[in-house]
Motif scaffolding. Structure first.
Motif, PDB file in Angstrom:
ATOM      1  N   GLU A  25      47.708  31.079 -38.924  1.00 26.27           N
ATOM      2  CA  GLU A  25      48.129  29.992 -39.820  1.00 26.27           C
ATOM      3  C   GLU A  25      48.509  28.751 -39.029  1.00 26.27           C
ATOM      4  O   GLU A  25      48.179  27.630 -39.424  1.00 26.27           O
ATOM      5  N   GLY A  29      46.608  25.170 -39.252  1.00 27.36           N
ATOM      6  CA  GLY A  29      47.378  23.962 -39.552  1.00 27.36           C
ATOM      7  C   GLY A  29      47.154  22.882 -38.513  1.00 27.36           C
ATOM      8  O   GLY A  29      47.024  21.701 -38.843  1.00 27.36           O
ATOM      9  N   SER A  32      43.761  21.364 -39.058  1.00 28.06           N
ATOM     10  CA  SER A  32      43.791  20.488 -40.230  1.00 28.06           C
ATOM     11  C   SER A  32      44.439  19.148 -39.884  1.00 28.06           C
ATOM     12  O   SER A  32      43.939  18.093 -40.269  1.00 28.06           O
TER      13      SER A  32
END
Length: 96
Positions: A25, A29, A32
């Motif tokens: 995760e 992130g 992104s």
């Protein structure tokens, strides 16, 4: 005082699995955020190369930048400035 903690046999497996999920995760992130920053850089470079902004004439630049703030919802503010300290900001009430 001593405390003895007893973990089930599968606890180490589950802890490792949670650690891998957290890392995944975090990695997604970061990717992104990197994409978003790259897009913002391209947008700012594009704005900087327009005739209105390159003129550094605030009367021409201000309406154009106001329209850009309205057009892109992820922009909080756009600022232009000169090396002598002159600057103007559109879209935010920043104290400079």
């Amino acid at each position: 005082m001593w405390c003895l903690l007893q973990l089930p046999v599968g606890a180490k497996y589950h802890a490792g699995k949670f650690e891998k999920n957290a890392f995944l995760e975090l990695s997604e992130g970061r990717e992104s955020l990197d994409r978003w920053l790259s897009n913002q850089k391209i947008h700012v470079e594009t704005l900087a190369n327009t005739a209105q902004v390159r003129s550094m004439d605030w009367a021409k630049t201000e309406p154009y930048l106001k329209a850009e703030i309205l057009r892109f919802s992820d922009l909080y503010a756009i600022a232009i400035g000169k090396p002598d300290g002159w600057r103007n900001v559109i879209g935010a009430s920043l104290q400079m």
